[in-house]
Scaffold this motif. Structure first.
Motif, PDB file in Angstrom:
ATOM      1  N   ASP A 223       0.846  -1.185   0.000  1.00 43.76           N
ATOM      2  CA  ASP A 223       0.000   0.000   0.000  1.00 43.76           C
ATOM      3  C   ASP A 223       0.884   1.238   0.000  1.00 43.76           C
ATOM      4  O   ASP A 223       1.849   1.335   0.759  1.00 43.76           O
ATOM      5  N   GLY A 224       0.533   2.221  -0.836  1.00 44.91           N
ATOM      6  CA  GLY A 224       1.349   3.416  -0.931  1.00 44.91           C
ATOM      7  C   GLY A 224       1.130   4.369   0.226  1.00 44.91           C
ATOM      8  O   GLY A 224       0.076   4.385   0.860  1.00 44.91           O
ATOM      9  N   GLY A 225       2.162   5.184   0.515  1.00 51.92           N
ATOM     10  CA  GLY A 225       2.009   6.245   1.497  1.00 51.92           C
ATOM     11  C   GLY A 225       2.908   6.107   2.709  1.00 51.92           C
ATOM     12  O   GLY A 225       3.415   5.036   3.030  1.00 51.92           O
ATOM     13  N   GLU A 226       3.085   7.246   3.388  1.00 53.23           N
ATOM     14  CA  GLU A 226       3.981   7.310   4.541  1.00 53.23           C
ATOM     15  C   GLU A 226       3.494   6.457   5.706  1.00 53.23           C
ATOM     16  O   GLU A 226       4.292   5.770   6.350  1.00 53.23           O
ATOM     17  N   SER A 227       2.209   6.473   5.987  1.00 51.14           N
ATOM     18  CA  SER A 227       1.704   5.676   7.113  1.00 51.14           C
ATOM     19  C   SER A 227       1.946   4.195   6.886  1.00 51.14           C
ATOM     20  O   SER A 227       2.354   3.470   7.799  1.00 51.14           O
ATOM     21  N   ALA A 228       1.697   3.725   5.650  1.00 49.70           N
ATOM     22  CA  ALA A 228       1.952   2.321   5.328  1.00 49.70           C
ATOM     23  C   ALA A 228       3.433   1.997   5.462  1.00 49.70           C
ATOM     24  O   ALA A 228       3.803   0.903   5.912  1.00 49.70           O
ATOM     25  N   ALA A 229       4.308   2.952   5.098  1.00 46.67           N
ATOM     26  CA  ALA A 229       5.755   2.746   5.224  1.00 46.67           C
ATOM     27  C   ALA A 229       6.159   2.583   6.682  1.00 46.67           C
ATOM     28  O   ALA A 229       6.901   1.663   7.044  1.00 46.67           O
ATOM     29  N   LEU A 230       5.682   3.481   7.530  1.00 45.21           N
ATOM     30  CA  LEU A 230       6.043   3.423   8.947  1.00 45.21           C
ATOM     31  C   LEU A 230       5.467   2.172   9.610  1.00 45.21           C
ATOM     32  O   LEU A 230       6.103   1.572  10.488  1.00 45.21           O
ATOM     33  N   GLU A 231       4.286   1.754   9.157  1.00 45.75           N
ATOM     34  CA  GLU A 231       3.700   0.523   9.682  1.00 45.75           C
ATOM     35  C   GLU A 231       4.531  -0.689   9.286  1.00 45.75           C
ATOM     36  O   GLU A 231       4.692  -1.629  10.070  1.00 45.75           O
ATOM     37  N   ARG A 232       5.074  -0.682   8.064  1.00 43.01           N
ATOM     38  CA  ARG A 232       5.922  -1.798   7.638  1.00 43.01           C
ATOM     39  C   ARG A 232       7.202  -1.858   8.461  1.00 43.01           C
ATOM     40  O   ARG A 232       7.651  -2.946   8.854  1.00 43.01           O
ATOM     41  N   VAL A 233       7.808  -0.723   8.737  1.00 40.02           N
ATOM     42  CA  VAL A 233       8.999  -0.698   9.589  1.00 40.02           C
ATOM     43  C   VAL A 233       8.669  -1.264  10.964  1.00 40.02           C
ATOM     44  O   VAL A 233       9.411  -2.099  11.515  1.00 40.02           O
ATOM     45  N   GLU A 234       7.564  -0.832  11.520  1.00 40.09           N
ATOM     46  CA  GLU A 234       7.149  -1.319  12.836  1.00 40.09           C
ATOM     47  C   GLU A 234       6.893  -2.822  12.809  1.00 40.09           C
ATOM     48  O   GLU A 234       7.321  -3.560  13.703  1.00 40.09           O
ATOM     49  N   SER A 235       6.214  -3.278  11.778  1.00 40.76           N
ATOM     50  CA  SER A 235       5.857  -4.688  11.666  1.00 40.76           C
ATOM     51  C   SER A 235       7.092  -5.571  11.497  1.00 40.76           C
ATOM     52  O   SER A 235       7.222  -6.607  12.150  1.00 40.76           O
ATOM     53  N   TYR A 236       7.989  -5.149  10.597  1.00 39.12           N
ATOM     54  CA  TYR A 236       9.151  -5.987  10.288  1.00 39.12           C
ATOM     55  C   TYR A 236      10.177  -5.980  11.414  1.00 39.12           C
ATOM     56  O   TYR A 236      10.645  -7.035  11.856  1.00 39.12           O
ATOM     57  N   ILE A 237      10.528  -4.792  11.891  1.00 45.11           N
ATOM     58  CA  ILE A 237      11.603  -4.693  12.873  1.00 45.11           C
ATOM     59  C   ILE A 237      11.125  -5.052  14.264  1.00 45.11           C
ATOM     60  O   ILE A 237      11.765  -5.857  14.969  1.00 45.11           O
ATOM     61  N   TRP A 238       9.984  -4.500  14.664  1.00 42.40           N
ATOM     62  CA  TRP A 238       9.593  -4.599  16.072  1.00 42.40           C
ATOM     63  C   TRP A 238       8.566  -5.694  16.333  1.00 42.40           C
ATOM     64  O   TRP A 238       8.816  -6.593  17.148  1.00 42.40           O
TER      65      TRP A 238
END
Length: 490
Positions: A223-238
């Protein structure tokens, strides 16, 4: 003190976090955020230069992602009490016209080193200067800032290891910038404008066309967009705690979490590499610091390397002979073979599975990209630029420097003094030992044991009958004798 107005031109930096062009624009009393869809980025265009060809600049996967990302940026700016002005047109016309309309004192923008982006940026800057408006450019898409390099970018080494060693030895990594308080629009600001439909940008789409969503068997919906990007970082790393095993899993082929898959958001600018690095360092402090946490930084530096290489070498990277100016390779032009490669119908399952994943989802693993590129450029000796341009069309995470830099590397015309090729069957055996990836994308081979699924041409007539797989009917005959095609490369 006089009242000031700025205009910030968003490009591939569709975020409010760690965005220097936005931060600097917010020093004014009023700020006008603008995004411009450049018609030259869509539809069929000539490649340009000698032995040109036509290709589609932006395919449906990246177009969907970009439209979502622009819409998400508009939503974020509205949450901050402002708006995003959206236009369709050439930026060198649109940006100066809007800047003049709002009586802007200065315009801020980020800069990129690749030819087309730099040409457009220069045209915008020249038009602003002619209109008497200050144009301010910033570098903001790499982990290491251009100004922090240990030497002038024109003197950087052309090999990654030498570059990495030089950067790792004492070059500071800047902290991400804060998200600023964003001033309001001027009271007489022009209307915000609508985000265009696909048919407004690419005539191959009909007025009621819907861009394809990634299928269920895609590794991620992206999904495009900044919120989706930050959610992916949170999901993958944390949440998933996948970073601790990144080095061991990064060459996987199936599933959401064998690699970070941050690249679509990094390349459209929804995600800052410095923010990713700050999360890596926070993870190292809170959980574990090991080879895998280092390796994610290592890969971000690879991305940096190509950005700086394009700043150094410019348009040479897009030439058939590359930065090595090679004239000793007899590149072929065979449209039928090229179309079989693009369709995933080469008869080489590891190549075909990867190409079908690319076509259906806009994504392919790094391992898959290397093998698909090597087959076209080395086994077939078809013009590598056509393969790179096809990736440009299809990839949801297309970045010009990374894409063309890697293709040139594989084709032997880029950042490597050696001729390099991949033994595709050995690669398939190593990275897809159970042929699970091949069967995921080539279900017609599902009945075959792994070794046969990787090389179905080795089946005896009796085995073909037993498994119900007829080459040339259920699955293509190989377009080349794979092992024989390596002989000319050795």
């Amino acid at each position: 003190m006089s009242h000031t107005t700025s205009l910030v031109w968003f490009r591939r930096d569709l975020r409010v976090h760690d965005n220097e062009a936005l931060v600097e624009a917010c020093a004014a009393d009023n700020a006008v955020p603008v995004y411009c869809f450049d018609p030259r980025d869509y539809g069929t265009r000539p490649y340009g230069g000698s032995e040109s060809f036509e290709f589609r600049k932006t395919g449906p996967h990246r177009l969907r992602f970009r439209l979502e990302s622009v819409a998400a940026l508009r939503d974020a700016l509205r949450d901050h009490g402002t708006d995003l002005l959206v236009r369709v047109g050439r930026p060198e016309h649109v940006v100066p016209e809007l800047a003049t309309a709002v009586d802007a004192d200065f315009v801020t923008m980020h800069t990129w080193p690749t030819t087309e982006e730099l040409q457009v940026e220069t045209a915008v800057k020249d038009a602003l200067v002619e209109a008497g408006i200050d144009a301010r450019r910033y570098w903001g898409h790499t982990l290491t800032h251009l100004d922090d390099l240990p030497m002038d970018y024109r003197d950087l080494p052309d090999t990654y290891t030498t570059f990495r060693n030089a950067v790792e030895q004492g070059v500071p990594m800047r902290e991400p910038l804060h998200t600023p308080a964003i001033p309001s629009l001027p009271s007489d600001a022009p209307e915000s404008g609508a985000i265009p439909d696909p048919s407004d940008l690419d005539p191959s789409f009909s007025a009621d066309s819907e861009l394809p969503a990634p299928p269920a068997k895609s590794v991620l919906p992206f999904d495009g967009g900044e919120s989706a990007a930050l959610e992916r970082v949170e999901s993958y790393i944390w949440d998933g705690d996948h970073l601790r095993e990144y080095k061991q899993t990064r060459n996987g082929m199936l599933g959401a979490d064998y690699s970070s898959k941050f690249s679509p958001w990094l390349n459209e600018g929804c995600l800052s590499p410095r923010y990713v690095q700050s999360e890596v360092e926070r993870y190292e402090d809170a959980r574990v610091k090991n080879d895998s946490t280092y390796w994610l930084t290592f890969e971000l530096r690879w991305r940096d390397f190509f950005q700086f290489q394009f700043a150094k070498h410019g348009g040479d990277f897009f030439q058939q002979g590359g930065i090595r100016h090679r004239t000793d390779i007899d590149w072929r032009d065979d449209e039928a073979q090229f179309e079989r490669w693009t369709a995933g119908e080469t008869g080489i399952p590891f190549v075909d599975a990867n190409m079908r994943e690319l076509n259906e989802t806009g994504y392919m693993s790094n391992r898959g990209r290397q093998n698909a590129a090597s087959f076209l450029a080395n086994n077939l000796r078809l013009d590598w630029r056509r393969g790179a341009a096809y990736f440009e069309t299809q990839l949801v995470d297309y970045d010009p420097a990374v894409n063309y830099g890697n293709w040139a590397y594989i084709a032997g015309v880029g950042n490597d003094s050696r001729d390099r090729y991949f033994n595709i069957n050995k690669q398939a055996k190593r990275y897809d030992p159970d042929a699970a990836y091949i069967k995921h994308w080539l279900p017609e081979l599902d009945a075959l044991p792994p070794a046969s699924a990787r090389a179905p041409w080795r089946l005896t007539p009796e085995e073909r009958a037993d498994y119900g797989v007829q080459l040339g009917v259920d699955y293509p005959e190989p377009m080349v004798e794979l092992e024989a095609s390596y002989e000319k490369l050795r």
